[in-house]
Design a protein around this motif. Structure first.
Motif, PDB file in Angstrom:
ATOM      1  N   THR A   8       0.842  -1.199   0.000  1.00  0.00           N
ATOM      2  CA  THR A   8       0.000   0.000   0.000  1.00  0.00           C
ATOM      3  C   THR A   8       0.872   1.242   0.000  1.00  0.00           C
ATOM      4  OG1 THR A   8      -1.673  -1.205   1.251  1.00  0.00           O
ATOM      5  CG2 THR A   8      -1.850   1.171   1.224  1.00  0.00           C
ATOM      6  N   LEU A   9       0.487   2.195  -0.860  1.00  0.00           N
ATOM      7  CA  LEU A   9       1.224   3.460  -0.983  1.00  0.00           C
ATOM      8  C   LEU A   9       0.257   4.627  -0.946  1.00  0.00           C
ATOM      9  CD1 LEU A   9       3.538   2.730  -4.052  1.00  0.00           C
ATOM     10  CD2 LEU A   9       4.247   2.851  -1.689  1.00  0.00           C
ATOM     11  N   PRO A  10       0.710   5.784  -0.461  1.00  0.00           N
ATOM     12  CA  PRO A  10      -0.075   7.000  -0.700  1.00  0.00           C
ATOM     13  C   PRO A  10      -0.015   7.323  -2.190  1.00  0.00           C
ATOM     14  CG  PRO A  10       1.558   7.354   1.039  1.00  0.00           C
ATOM     15  CD  PRO A  10       1.833   6.016   0.422  1.00  0.00           C
ATOM     16  N   SER A  11      -1.085   7.884  -2.731  1.00  0.00           N
ATOM     17  CA  SER A  11      -1.135   8.104  -4.180  1.00  0.00           C
ATOM     18  C   SER A  11      -0.024   9.031  -4.660  1.00  0.00           C
ATOM     19  CB  SER A  11      -2.495   8.656  -4.584  1.00  0.00           C
ATOM     20  OG  SER A  11      -2.728   9.896  -3.938  1.00  0.00           O
ATOM     21  N   GLY A  12       0.478   9.921  -3.818  1.00  0.00           N
ATOM     22  CA  GLY A  12       1.557  10.824  -4.217  1.00  0.00           C
ATOM     23  C   GLY A  12       2.894  10.121  -4.364  1.00  0.00           C
ATOM     24  N   ASP A  13       3.070   8.971  -3.694  1.00  0.00           N
ATOM     25  CA  ASP A  13       4.335   8.229  -3.765  1.00  0.00           C
ATOM     26  C   ASP A  13       4.365   7.203  -4.882  1.00  0.00           C
ATOM     27  OD1 ASP A  13       5.166   9.640  -1.578  1.00  0.00           O
ATOM     28  OD2 ASP A  13       4.758   8.038  -0.126  1.00  0.00           O
ATOM     29  N   LEU A  14       3.275   7.074  -5.617  1.00  0.00           N
ATOM     30  CA  LEU A  14       3.199   6.035  -6.638  1.00  0.00           C
ATOM     31  C   LEU A  14       4.201   6.267  -7.760  1.00  0.00           C
ATOM     32  CD1 LEU A  14       1.854   3.525  -7.800  1.00  0.00           C
ATOM     33  CD2 LEU A  14       0.134   5.017  -8.822  1.00  0.00           C
ATOM     34  N   ALA A  15       4.238   7.455  -8.314  1.00  0.00           N
ATOM     35  CA  ALA A  15       5.122   7.727  -9.453  1.00  0.00           C
ATOM     36  C   ALA A  15       6.594   7.561  -9.095  1.00  0.00           C
ATOM     37  CB  ALA A  15       4.844   9.111 -10.022  1.00  0.00           C
ATOM     38  N   PRO A  16       7.085   8.094  -7.970  1.00  0.00           N
ATOM     39  CA  PRO A  16       8.507   7.869  -7.644  1.00  0.00           C
ATOM     40  C   PRO A  16       8.845   6.402  -7.402  1.00  0.00           C
ATOM     41  CG  PRO A  16       7.619   9.683  -6.329  1.00  0.00           C
ATOM     42  CD  PRO A  16       6.479   9.063  -7.051  1.00  0.00           C
ATOM     43  N   GLN A  17       7.939   5.660  -6.786  1.00  0.00           N
ATOM     44  CA  GLN A  17       8.196   4.236  -6.563  1.00  0.00           C
ATOM     45  C   GLN A  17       8.217   3.472  -7.882  1.00  0.00           C
ATOM     46  OE1 GLN A  17       8.920   2.625  -3.710  1.00  0.00           O
ATOM     47  NE2 GLN A  17       8.940   4.588  -2.624  1.00  0.00           N
ATOM     48  N   LEU A  18       7.345   3.852  -8.815  1.00  0.00           N
ATOM     49  CA  LEU A  18       7.352   3.203 -10.134  1.00  0.00           C
ATOM     50  C   LEU A  18       8.637   3.509 -10.886  1.00  0.00           C
ATOM     51  CD1 LEU A  18       3.769   3.503 -11.624  1.00  0.00           C
ATOM     52  CD2 LEU A  18       5.107   1.436 -11.346  1.00  0.00           C
ATOM     53  N   ARG A  19       9.140   4.727 -10.757  1.00  0.00           N
ATOM     54  CA  ARG A  19      10.371   5.124 -11.463  1.00  0.00           C
ATOM     55  C   ARG A  19      11.547   4.229 -11.077  1.00  0.00           C
ATOM     56  NH1 ARG A  19       9.447   7.552 -15.835  1.00  0.00           N
ATOM     57  NH2 ARG A  19       8.069   9.314 -15.638  1.00  0.00           N
ATOM     58  N   ASP A  36      10.530   5.545 -19.798  1.00  0.00           N
ATOM     59  CA  ASP A  36       9.100   5.847 -19.867  1.00  0.00           C
ATOM     60  C   ASP A  36       8.327   4.844 -20.717  1.00  0.00           C
ATOM     61  OD1 ASP A  36       9.448   8.030 -18.281  1.00  0.00           O
ATOM     62  OD2 ASP A  36       9.586   9.466 -19.929  1.00  0.00           O
ATOM     63  N   GLU A  37       9.004   4.079 -21.548  1.00  0.00           N
ATOM     64  CA  GLU A  37       8.347   3.131 -22.441  1.00  0.00           C
ATOM     65  C   GLU A  37       8.032   1.793 -21.773  1.00  0.00           C
ATOM     66  OE1 GLU A  37       7.226   3.799 -25.553  1.00  0.00           O
ATOM     67  OE2 GLU A  37       7.818   5.837 -25.048  1.00  0.00           O
ATOM     68  N   HIS A  56      -2.817  10.680 -13.152  1.00  0.00           N
ATOM     69  CA  HIS A  56      -1.665  10.964 -12.289  1.00  0.00           C
ATOM     70  C   HIS A  56      -0.382  10.363 -12.880  1.00  0.00           C
ATOM     71  CE1 HIS A  56       0.622  11.623  -8.631  1.00  0.00           C
ATOM     72  NE2 HIS A  56       0.937  10.341  -8.625  1.00  0.00           N
ATOM     73  N   LEU A  57      -0.475   9.130 -13.363  1.00  0.00           N
ATOM     74  CA  LEU A  57       0.703   8.490 -13.947  1.00  0.00           C
ATOM     75  C   LEU A  57       1.109   9.136 -15.262  1.00  0.00           C
ATOM     76  CD1 LEU A  57      -0.036   4.738 -13.161  1.00  0.00           C
ATOM     77  CD2 LEU A  57       1.628   6.243 -12.058  1.00  0.00           C
ATOM     78  N   ARG A  58       0.145   9.521 -16.062  1.00  0.00           N
ATOM     79  CA  ARG A  58       0.475  10.193 -17.329  1.00  0.00           C
ATOM     80  C   ARG A  58       1.144  11.542 -17.073  1.00  0.00           C
ATOM     81  NH1 ARG A  58      -0.714   7.464 -21.600  1.00  0.00           N
ATOM     82  NH2 ARG A  58      -2.501   6.086 -21.618  1.00  0.00           N
ATOM     83  N   ALA A  59       0.687  12.256 -16.053  1.00  0.00           N
ATOM     84  CA  ALA A  59       1.292  13.529 -15.708  1.00  0.00           C
ATOM     85  C   ALA A  59       2.736  13.330 -15.219  1.00  0.00           C
ATOM     86  CB  ALA A  59       0.464  14.237 -14.645  1.00  0.00           C
ATOM     87  N   ALA A  60       3.009  12.163 -14.635  1.00  0.00           N
ATOM     88  CA  ALA A  60       4.351  11.857 -14.168  1.00  0.00           C
ATOM     89  C   ALA A  60       5.261  11.341 -15.290  1.00  0.00           C
ATOM     90  CB  ALA A  60       4.292  10.829 -13.045  1.00  0.00           C
ATOM     91  N   GLY A  61       4.693  11.140 -16.488  1.00  0.00           N
ATOM     92  CA  GLY A  61       5.502  10.748 -17.630  1.00  0.00           C
ATOM     93  C   GLY A  61       5.414   9.292 -18.009  1.00  0.00           C
ATOM     94  N   VAL A  62       4.582   8.514 -17.345  1.00  0.00           N
ATOM     95  CA  VAL A  62       4.422   7.095 -17.706  1.00  0.00           C
ATOM     96  C   VAL A  62       3.521   7.031 -18.938  1.00  0.00           C
ATOM     97  CG1 VAL A  62       3.607   4.854 -16.927  1.00  0.00           C
ATOM     98  CG2 VAL A  62       4.667   6.419 -15.294  1.00  0.00           C
TER      99      VAL A  62
END
Length: 126
Positions: free
Chosen positions: A74-85, A91-92, A113-119
């Motif tokens: 479980t993650l806070p939604s704000g931490d999702l993009a950095p954890q995915l990176r 990005d592909e 949210h993910l698209r805004a982060a560049g995914v």
């Protein structure tokens, strides 16, 4: 001498043309107005069951109220993009999204949210 004429009946105004005009205006404004905007969401298609997955697993579960889990944690939604990176080489790399009791709007919010982060490659799975 005195001429008494029969009293004339007072004419009522005819409202039929006015009702026709109001109806035509109503139809015009109903047809010319835009009640909602249709927005398309680009998703990764193809691949099928035989496609090979490259790299570490990147599975995002979206639960009720937009609760987010990355690979079961479980993650806070704000931490999702950095954890995915940290799991992505670029990005592909594809990211799998799975709705677990989430509404469609919750899933779309996470996608935005993910698209805004560049995914750029999102795959929706069951």
């Amino acid at each position: 001498m005195f001429v008494i004429e029969a009293p004339t009946r007072r004419r009522r105004p005819d409202l039929t043309p006015m009702i026709d005009v109001v109806f035509l205006l109503l139809v015009f404004f109903m047809l010319s107005s835009q009640f909602s905007r249709d927005v398309s969401i680009p998703l990764l298609t193809g691949g099928g069951a035989g496609a090979a997955w490259e790299g570490p697993l990147r599975l995002v579960d979206v639960g009720e109220g937009g609760a987010v889990k990355l690979n079961g944690s479980t993650l806070p939604s704000g931490d999702l993009a950095p954890q995915l990176r940290m799991l992505m080489a670029g990005d592909e790399d594809p990211v799998a999204l799975r709705g677990r009791g989430a509404s469609t709007q919750d899933l779309v919010n996470v996608m935005d949210h993910l698209r805004a982060a560049g995914v750029t490659r999102l795959v929706v799975v069951e």
